[in-house]
Design a protein around this motif. Structure first.
Motif, PDB file in Angstrom:
ATOM      1  N   UNK A  74       0.827  -1.205   0.000  1.00 51.28           N
ATOM      2  CA  UNK A  74       0.000   0.000   0.000  1.00 51.28           C
ATOM      3  C   UNK A  74       0.862   1.256   0.000  1.00 51.28           C
ATOM      4  N   UNK A  75       1.941   1.234   0.780  1.00 51.98           N
ATOM      5  CA  UNK A  75       2.850   2.384   0.828  1.00 51.98           C
ATOM      6  C   UNK A  75       3.491   2.650  -0.537  1.00 51.98           C
ATOM      7  N   UNK A  76       3.676   1.606  -1.323  1.00 52.54           N
ATOM      8  CA  UNK A  76       4.318   1.723  -2.636  1.00 52.54           C
ATOM      9  C   UNK A  76       3.275   1.781  -3.758  1.00 52.54           C
ATOM     10  N   UNK A  77       2.200   2.538  -3.541  1.00 57.73           N
ATOM     11  CA  UNK A  77       1.079   2.584  -4.478  1.00 57.73           C
ATOM     12  C   UNK A  77       1.461   3.126  -5.853  1.00 57.73           C
ATOM     13  N   UNK A  78       2.615   3.767  -5.966  1.00 60.46           N
ATOM     14  CA  UNK A  78       3.063   4.267  -7.276  1.00 60.46           C
ATOM     15  C   UNK A  78       3.729   3.173  -8.106  1.00 60.46           C
ATOM     16  N   UNK A  79       3.942   2.022  -7.485  1.00 62.41           N
ATOM     17  CA  UNK A  79       4.462   0.890  -8.230  1.00 62.41           C
ATOM     18  C   UNK A  79       5.842   0.441  -7.829  1.00 62.41           C
ATOM     19  N   UNK A  80       6.231  -0.700  -8.359  1.00 61.93           N
ATOM     20  CA  UNK A  80       7.537  -1.295  -8.126  1.00 61.93           C
ATOM     21  C   UNK A  80       7.837  -2.219  -9.296  1.00 61.93           C
ATOM     22  N   UNK A  81       9.093  -2.576  -9.429  1.00 56.50           N
ATOM     23  CA  UNK A  81       9.519  -3.500 -10.477  1.00 56.50           C
ATOM     24  C   UNK A  81       9.560  -4.911  -9.908  1.00 56.50           C
ATOM     25  N   UNK A  82       9.284  -5.872 -10.742  1.00 54.79           N
ATOM     26  CA  UNK A  82       9.402  -7.271 -10.344  1.00 54.79           C
ATOM     27  C   UNK A  82       8.266  -7.756  -9.463  1.00 54.79           C
ATOM     28  N   UNK A  83       8.569  -8.803  -8.748  1.00 55.45           N
ATOM     29  CA  UNK A  83       7.578  -9.490  -7.928  1.00 55.45           C
ATOM     30  C   UNK A  83       7.990  -9.431  -6.468  1.00 55.45           C
ATOM     31  N   UNK A  84       7.014  -9.253  -5.589  1.00 56.11           N
ATOM     32  CA  UNK A  84       7.245  -9.316  -4.143  1.00 56.11           C
ATOM     33  C   UNK A  84       6.517 -10.541  -3.626  1.00 56.11           C
ATOM     34  N   UNK A 127      -6.040 -12.119  -7.695  1.00 59.73           N
ATOM     35  CA  UNK A 127      -6.985 -11.023  -7.534  1.00 59.73           C
ATOM     36  C   UNK A 127      -6.282  -9.735  -7.950  1.00 59.73           C
ATOM     37  N   UNK A 128      -6.963  -8.929  -8.750  1.00 60.75           N
ATOM     38  CA  UNK A 128      -6.437  -7.630  -9.163  1.00 60.75           C
ATOM     39  C   UNK A 128      -7.190  -6.556  -8.401  1.00 60.75           C
ATOM     40  N   UNK A 129      -6.425  -5.656  -7.777  1.00 64.77           N
ATOM     41  CA  UNK A 129      -6.991  -4.575  -6.978  1.00 64.77           C
ATOM     42  C   UNK A 129      -6.352  -3.259  -7.367  1.00 64.77           C
ATOM     43  N   UNK A 130      -7.083  -2.160  -7.137  1.00 71.23           N
ATOM     44  CA  UNK A 130      -6.548  -0.826  -7.347  1.00 71.23           C
ATOM     45  C   UNK A 130      -5.464  -0.591  -6.302  1.00 71.23           C
ATOM     46  N   UNK A 131      -4.320  -0.040  -6.734  1.00 70.74           N
ATOM     47  CA  UNK A 131      -3.147   0.084  -5.867  1.00 70.74           C
ATOM     48  C   UNK A 131      -3.365   1.016  -4.681  1.00 70.74           C
ATOM     49  N   UNK A 132      -4.266   1.961  -4.766  1.00 72.79           N
ATOM     50  CA  UNK A 132      -4.477   2.920  -3.693  1.00 72.79           C
ATOM     51  C   UNK A 132      -5.504   2.452  -2.675  1.00 72.79           C
ATOM     52  N   UNK A 133      -6.750   2.884  -2.860  1.00 72.41           N
ATOM     53  CA  UNK A 133      -7.816   2.638  -1.890  1.00 72.41           C
ATOM     54  C   UNK A 133      -8.091   1.160  -1.648  1.00 72.41           C
ATOM     55  N   UNK A 134      -8.186   0.381  -2.702  1.00 74.69           N
ATOM     56  CA  UNK A 134      -8.516  -1.035  -2.518  1.00 74.69           C
ATOM     57  C   UNK A 134      -7.417  -1.778  -1.774  1.00 74.69           C
ATOM     58  N   UNK A 135      -6.166  -1.516  -2.101  1.00 76.99           N
ATOM     59  CA  UNK A 135      -5.067  -2.178  -1.380  1.00 76.99           C
ATOM     60  C   UNK A 135      -5.018  -1.714   0.069  1.00 76.99           C
ATOM     61  N   UNK A 136      -5.242  -0.436   0.297  1.00 77.78           N
ATOM     62  CA  UNK A 136      -5.247   0.091   1.662  1.00 77.78           C
ATOM     63  C   UNK A 136      -6.356  -0.555   2.487  1.00 77.78           C
ATOM     64  N   UNK A 137      -7.537  -0.666   1.901  1.00 77.19           N
ATOM     65  CA  UNK A 137      -8.661  -1.300   2.598  1.00 77.19           C
ATOM     66  C   UNK A 137      -8.355  -2.767   2.883  1.00 77.19           C
ATOM     67  N   UNK A 138      -7.745  -3.455   1.918  1.00 80.70           N
ATOM     68  CA  UNK A 138      -7.397  -4.863   2.130  1.00 80.70           C
ATOM     69  C   UNK A 138      -6.414  -5.011   3.285  1.00 80.70           C
ATOM     70  N   UNK A 139      -5.364  -4.187   3.303  1.00 79.86           N
ATOM     71  CA  UNK A 139      -4.372  -4.271   4.384  1.00 79.86           C
ATOM     72  C   UNK A 139      -5.034  -4.041   5.737  1.00 79.86           C
TER      73      UNK A 139
END
Length: 154
Positions: A74-84, A127-139
């Motif tokens: 969620x903190x990295x909502x602007x994106x990252x390279x590769x897989x975590x 599951x595909x989620x929006x990086x901002x609000x949806x990921x924050x809500x999930x966390x």
């Protein structure tokens, strides 16, 4: 062992649905405390033609759990390279996260119990989620489900 959800205002389960295909889901359920440091829960993955469940996944009070992993995404909502990647200690559950253009996070949930047994199996859904609000809500929802808001399990 006592039931984690004795209070009527707490959810007994948490379901994550894919925004691209609502038939794809991951459900957290059946949480119970073993002691003050450890609880267990079940997880179910569903998609068209697939329904798999894994019981007895551990969740620890010391912070190396799924909620901090999701919070970091969620903190990295602007994106990252590769897989975590995050896994339970025995690797029965693996969560792989990738970032896709357009601000979406793909979480691949893989259940793989009894890896060293002859009768082992594996099931995965993404599951595909929006990086901002949806990921924050999930966390937040995962932290709440696992009972880690105050640093301990109910």
């Amino acid at each position: 062992m006592s039931s984690r959800y004795a209070a009527p205002d707490e959810p007994a389960e948490l379901t994550v649905r894919c925004q691209d295909d609502h038939s794809v889901s991951v459900k957290f359920c059946d949480l119970f405390d073993e002691d003050e440091d450890l609880a267990h829960y079940a997880i179910e993955v569903c998609a068209a033609g697939l329904n798999a469940r894994l019981d007895g996944l551990p969740t620890w009070n010391w912070g190396g759990d799924l909620a901090p992993f999701l919070e970091k995404l969620t903190e990295d909502f602007r994106g990252w390279d590769g897989e975590r990647v995050w896994q339970t200690i025995d690797r029965d559950l693996t969560v792989r996260a990738v970032f896709r253009s357009g601000g979406h996070v793909g979480l691949t949930w893989t259940l793989r119990p009894w890896q060293m047994s002859v009768g082992s199996w594996e099931a995965s859904v993404t599951t595909w989620l929006e990086a901002g609000e949806q990921m924050s809500a999930l966390a937040t929802d995962v932290r709440h489900f696992l009972g880690q808001e105050a640093g301990h399990h109910g």
